[in-house]
Structure formats: C-alpha cells, structure tokens
Design a protein around this motif. Structure first.
Motif, PDB file in Angstrom:
ATOM      1  N   MET A 491       0.833  -1.207   0.000  1.00 15.00           N
ATOM      2  CA  MET A 491       0.000   0.000   0.000  1.00 15.00           C
ATOM      3  C   MET A 491       0.866   1.255   0.000  1.00 15.00           C
ATOM      4  O   MET A 491       0.632   2.200  -0.763  1.00 15.00           O
ATOM      5  N   LEU A 492       1.891   1.287   0.857  1.00  9.40           N
ATOM      6  CA  LEU A 492       2.772   2.453   0.909  1.00  9.40           C
ATOM      7  C   LEU A 492       3.517   2.630  -0.407  1.00  9.40           C
ATOM      8  O   LEU A 492       3.682   3.745  -0.902  1.00  9.40           O
ATOM      9  N   GLY A 497       4.076   5.930  -4.636  1.00 12.95           N
ATOM     10  CA  GLY A 497       4.826   5.977  -5.881  1.00 12.95           C
ATOM     11  C   GLY A 497       6.317   5.738  -5.714  1.00 12.95           C
ATOM     12  O   GLY A 497       7.134   6.335  -6.415  1.00 12.95           O
ATOM     13  N   ILE A 498       6.694   4.857  -4.770  1.00 11.78           N
ATOM     14  CA  ILE A 498       8.105   4.572  -4.530  1.00 11.78           C
ATOM     15  C   ILE A 498       8.328   3.072  -4.591  1.00 11.78           C
ATOM     16  O   ILE A 498       7.387   2.266  -4.552  1.00 11.78           O
ATOM     17  N   GLY A 499       9.601   2.675  -4.677  1.00  8.64           N
ATOM     18  CA  GLY A 499       9.947   1.263  -4.661  1.00  8.64           C
ATOM     19  C   GLY A 499       9.985   0.727  -3.239  1.00  8.64           C
ATOM     20  O   GLY A 499      10.139   1.476  -2.266  1.00  8.64           O
ATOM     21  N   ARG A 500       9.877  -0.578  -3.109  1.00 10.57           N
ATOM     22  CA  ARG A 500       9.885  -1.175  -1.775  1.00 10.57           C
ATOM     23  C   ARG A 500      11.233  -0.986  -1.091  1.00 10.57           C
ATOM     24  O   ARG A 500      11.311  -0.971   0.142  1.00 10.57           O
ATOM     25  N   GLY A 501      12.282  -0.815  -1.890  1.00 12.61           N
ATOM     26  CA  GLY A 501      13.588  -0.593  -1.298  1.00 12.61           C
ATOM     27  C   GLY A 501      13.722   0.756  -0.617  1.00 12.61           C
ATOM     28  O   GLY A 501      14.668   0.975   0.156  1.00 12.61           O
ATOM     29  N   ASP A 502      12.774   1.685  -0.905  1.00 15.78           N
ATOM     30  CA  ASP A 502      12.797   2.997  -0.268  1.00 15.78           C
ATOM     31  C   ASP A 502      12.112   2.989   1.098  1.00 15.78           C
ATOM     32  O   ASP A 502      12.113   4.000   1.801  1.00 15.78           O
ATOM     33  N   ILE A 503      11.505   1.869   1.461  1.00 14.68           N
ATOM     34  CA  ILE A 503      10.790   1.751   2.733  1.00 14.68           C
ATOM     35  C   ILE A 503      11.640   0.974   3.715  1.00 14.68           C
ATOM     36  O   ILE A 503      12.118  -0.124   3.405  1.00 14.68           O
ATOM     37  N   ALA A 522      11.467  11.064   0.235  1.00 12.66           N
ATOM     38  CA  ALA A 522      10.432  11.406   1.216  1.00 12.66           C
ATOM     39  C   ALA A 522       9.455  12.454   0.695  1.00 12.66           C
ATOM     40  O   ALA A 522       8.242  12.319   0.865  1.00 12.66           O
ATOM     41  N   ALA A 523       9.953  13.528   0.087  1.00 16.81           N
ATOM     42  CA  ALA A 523       9.063  14.607  -0.353  1.00 16.81           C
ATOM     43  C   ALA A 523       8.119  14.127  -1.446  1.00 16.81           C
ATOM     44  O   ALA A 523       6.908  14.408  -1.416  1.00 16.81           O
ATOM     45  N   ASP A 524       8.654  13.398  -2.432  1.00 16.46           N
ATOM     46  CA  ASP A 524       7.807  12.870  -3.506  1.00 16.46           C
ATOM     47  C   ASP A 524       6.800  11.870  -2.950  1.00 16.46           C
ATOM     48  O   ASP A 524       5.648  11.828  -3.383  1.00 16.46           O
TER      49      ASP A 524
END
Length: 573
Positions: A491-492, A497-503, A522-524
């Motif tokens: 969901m995140l 609109g980010i990849g799972r590696g950014d979480i 983070a901002a995007d």
C-alpha cells in the motif's frame, strides 16, 4: 463575444454577465477534441466548472437555432454531492440557459419530495439533484431517464467519499447508453477512474492545467496562536481584515455552536452552518449572508461544501483541516472569479509541523505571523472612521442646525470624543492576544533535507539499513485496524509511488504505525500519498521531531523487523 462557438443565447448571457474569456476548464471542454465525447475532467473548485459543463452539454440539448423542445421528460441530469452545491448549480444553470426558456428543477434531500414530483410531472429540461433523492424519484417512477442526452457528475470524488457509490451506479445504469457522460472531480483516485471506465465510453481525460491556478488569487497566512487564545485570534482577524463576508471553519458541530455564540455575544452578525441544522435553517443562514444581514459564517466542512457566497474575501481555519485537500476545498470558497481572497490558518505550536506539511503538499506560498494585536486593530479603526462616507456627504439644512446647536453648547473636543465613542460602539471590540513566537525558520533547511538535497540530513534522522538518511512518518492506522507489514508495504509503495527498497522499518502500534522512508524519496512520497487513495488514510511527516528509530536489541531483531513478509513482533503502543 468571448464564446463565439457557443449557441447565440448562451453566448449573449455570458457576455452580459461580464465573461471576457473562458477559464481553462471552459476552454478545454469547448476544444474541438472534446466535442461530443464523454469527458473525465480534473478541475478544482472555483475554476468555473459549472459553466463548463453547462456549455458542454448544450450541443446535445439545443437545436441549431439555440432553442429547446417543449418541456417534458428531462434531457440532462446533473448530480452533486450536497444540497447546497446542487441548489447553487441549479441557479447557475438557470441563468446560463435563461434565453433558451429552459425549465430547470432541483431534487435534493431535505426538501418536499411531493413538490419536486409535481415539478417533474409538469415537464422539465434539466434536473439537478443529490444522489439519494434522484434515486428515490427514479425508483418511484417520478423521474424518467429514458430521454436523457447527458449526465453530469459534479465533484464525483466528494460523492464517493460521502458513500454515494451505489446510488451513482444505480442512476447511471438507468440512463440510456447513448447519453453523453461528463465526470468532474477535483482529484482522480482509483475509484473515480474505475467508475469512469465502467460507465463512460472512450472518455477523453482532461487534467486542466493550473490546479494551482485555482489558488493564485488566494493569499495564505499561517498565524501563530496560543491554544487558549484561538477564539480571540478569530475576533481580531475578522476585525483586522474587515471582509464583506468571511467564513470560519471548525472541525465539529459543537465547535461551530460555541464559536457562533461567542461572536454574536461580541457584536458580530454571525450565522452557523452544520449538519444538525434543517434545510430551512441552512437556507435562511445562506440568505442572510447573501443579502448582507450577516457577514460571518461559522461552519463545518460538510455543511459548507459547495456553497458560493458573493464577496467572500476571508477564510479562517479556526481548527486545522485534516489534510491538504480539505484545506484547499475550504480555501477555495474565496479567491473565485478573479476576486482576491485570504486564507488564514490558526496554528498552535503543537500543530506547527502539521500545518507546514499541509501547506507544502498543497504547493502554496504562505507567510508566518502572529495574530493582529488589539492596538493594530484600533489603529485601523481610527483610519476607517476618518474614511467613513458620511464625512464626505454635504450637510443639509437640518444637519447644520443640529451642528450649530451642539457647537453652541459643547466644545469641539467633547463632540469629537462623543463621535469616536459612538463609532466604537457600533463595532466589536478587539481582544488582547499574544504571539507565542515559536520558531518557524528552521523548517526551511529541514524541508530541503526531505527533498533529498545532498549533504543535508535532518538532525537525528534514522537510516534505511546502511544506505543513507531517512525520514520517519506516522500513519493513522494500527493494530486495531488489522494493520500488518504484508498489507502496509504494498500500500505504501503503490500510493506513495516509490519502490519497496525505499521503505525501511515499520513499527505497528495499537492506533498508529510509524515507518521510515529514504530521505531522497520522502518529499515525492508525501506528495503522491496525499493525492492518491482515500483521505481517511493519512500520513504525517515526523522528520526533525526527534523521533528515534526502533530500538534494536540485536542485529537479528533489526533484520526481523525489516523482513516484512513476517508478522511484526508485538510492541506496546
């Protein structure tokens, strides 16, 4: 004429109303590529969309001579989320089609359904209504849909948020498949696009440039306040700006009742709009604002949705809105049709970061200040008194007689003092307020950090593994909402609109969830999350608030928390 391609009756009406050129949304629906097609239009409140869909359906309703057939079963149906918006749309469509002789009827909740049924039986051309009431008339056989040439959904996202999906699908299913369907929405979440795909035919999607244009004429101010002085700050802002009409937003009905009573006690002419009022009371409040008997409206979000008040130059958020979209909907009540407006957010120190995040996500420029002081208001009052039109009027004979009698008995300084006292008695007294003067400068550097500026890291920022700085966020769902990493991670990723590696790490508590996002994304992520999905699932950026990363008792425990495929370890929230 400003609309040369329109049928002559509509073009003349618009010219008489002072329309010099079409707004972007009106220009888009008039474009040759839009003619005759179903349209999915993303346009903000106050962008002129009512006139836009009014002129868009004209080609299906009017003959080449610009006339209409005798009234009978309706030719067009406009669906709006609230009574106020539906009645406003009815008024605008009525004046737009005035020269065509169109009969426009409203069907809304809270009004007499028998009167509406009689109006439908008498014959109509255009029906405007709310989903529930329209469905009721269709089911009872009062509203015929077989002859519909066009169906318009106005503020479709609001209708879905208010739970009207079943009613909308019923109405659309009952209309002829040959109709033209126009769907207007401030945002286009997944549910809207799914509705469009199901009920529109080869729709042309128009994302009208200038979501920011709807706010170009609005000046945003963030005002520092002490929580106990919010009411006093509202008083001073109303007095300082002295707008012909102002609206003050509260988050609850109780807040509306309390603030309206307080303003009336101080001498303001104030009315209230909240969900607990009957339709007659709401109509009376709006009429008092329109004819000038009241200058201030205290309202909740739902009650004020869709209302359009002439001369509304000031919006005050006494309670901070829940998210950036609500803030824009509130603020969009002003700055309309080329008028300038002011939107003021009252911000206690504890909500500073929340307010800045909303303003940043909305993409608006804003200024910080303290509330107007009592002395600043009094200084303006002195200037306003001297500019009072009565001083410019030539005295008549009776005026001179009275003046001579007063001057013969009293010295000029006493007369001037009495005049000032009488003037002050007509206006509410300003309040003594304080400026908490909390810092609002450091957020600039923090904001740059969250936008991924190289070499700039928020103090104490956690890290996503060993890949660099990250930013913590809070999500308003937790264990009580059956939250778990396996559901949250996709969901995140999808909504942000980010990849799972950014979480990074995800910590689930009873009522909320905290998680980290790579600082460069983070901002995007925050901007995308605010624009997509249901507004009741919201995030809050915690960067710079000293939020510590999860306690890691061992490398194995840290690894376990990042393995989102496994159930999270229960922690106390």
């Amino acid at each position: 004429m400003p609309f040369p391609t329109l049928p002559a009756p509509l073009a003349r009406t618009l010219a008489a109303r002072g329309y010099e050129e079409p707004t972007p949304v009106q220009e888009a629906v008039l474009d040759a590529a839009s003619q005759g097609r179903d349209l999915l239009v993303s346009a903000q409140t106050g962008s002129g969309k009512t006139v836009a869909f009014g002129i868009a359906v004209a080609e299906r309703l009017l003959t080449e001579e610009g006339t209409l057939p005798p009234p009978g079963a309706p030719l067009a149906l406009v669906i709006a989320p609230t009574r106020e918006l539906a009645l406003q749309v009815e008024r605008e469509i009525t004046w737009l089609y005035a020269e065509t002789g169109a009969r426009v009827v409203s069907c809304v909740g809270g009004m007499d359904p028998r009167r509406e049924a009689r109006a439908l039986d008498a014959g109509v051309h255009i029906v405007v209504g709310t989903p529930g009431r329209l469905r009721d008339h269709i089911e009872r056989g009062r509203l015929k849909t077989e002859t519909l040439e066009a169906v318009v959904l106005d503020e479709a996202d609001e209708m879905l948020d208010l739970g009207f999906r079943d009613d909308l699908e019923f109405i659309l299913s009952s209309a002829p498949t040959t109709r033209r369907t126009l769907l207007f929405s401030a945002t286009l979440p997944k549910l809207i696009t799914a509705l469009a795909e199901r009920y529109q035919r080869d729709a042309l999607r128009l994302a009208v440039a200038g979501a920011s244009r709807g706010h170009a004429d609005i000046s945003y101010r963030a005002v520092r306040v002490l929580p106990r002085e919010i009411e006093h700050a509202v008083v001073n802002i109303l007095r300082y700006v002295d707008a012909p009409t102002a609206i003050v937003f509260c988050n609850t009905r109780e807040g509306v009742r309390h603030l309206q009573a307080s303003l009336i006690e101080r001498g303001f002419t104030a009315v209230a709009l909240s969900g607990e009022l009957g339709q007659g009371e709401r109509n009376a409040a709006l009429q008092a604002l329109r004819d000038g008997r009241a200058r201030t409206c205290v309202a909740t979000d739902v009650a004020a949705r869709g209302i359009d008040l002439p001369g509304l130059d000031l919006v005050i958020h006494a309670d901070l809105p829940h998210d950036a979209e609500v803030m824009q909907h509130r603020s969009g009540r002003t700055g309309r049709a080329g008028r300038k407006g002011t939107s003021v957010l009252l911000v206690p120190a504890s909500r500073r970061r929340r307010a800045e995040q909303m303003l940043q996500l909305a993409g608006v420029n804003f200024e910080w200040s303290g509330p107007p002081t009592a002395e600043e208001v009094r200084a303006l009052d002195r200037d306003r008194m001297l500019d009072d039109p009565s001083f410019a009027e030539e005295p008549n004979e009776e005026d001179r007689e009275w003046a001579d009698a007063l001057l013969a008995k009293l010295p000029p300084e006493k007369l001037a003092a009495a005049l000032a006292r009488a003037y002050r008695a007509r206006i509410p007294a300003p309040e003594d307020v304080s400026d908490p003067n909390f810092s609002t400068d450091s957020r600039q550097s923090q904001r740059k950090a969250t936008q991924g500026e190289r070499g700039t890291v928020p103090v104490g920022a956690p890290r996503v593994g060993d890949d660099g700085p990250s930013v913590w966020f809070r999500l308003n769902i937790g264990r009580r909402d059956s939250a778990d990493p396996r559901r949250l991670l996709p969901m995140l990723s999808r909504r942000g609109g980010i990849g799972r590696g950014d979480i990074g790490a995800i910590r689930i508590f009873d009522r909320e969830t905290k998680f980290e996002i790579r600082a460069a994304a983070a901002a995007d992520f925050a901007a995308a999350f605010a624009e997509r999905g249901p507004p009741d699932v919201a995030i809050e950026m915690l960067a710079g608030e000293g939020v510590a990363p999860p306690k890691q008792h061992s490398p194995r425990a840290a690894k376990h928390r990042r393995e989102v495929g496994k159930p999270p370890k229960r922690q106390r929230g």
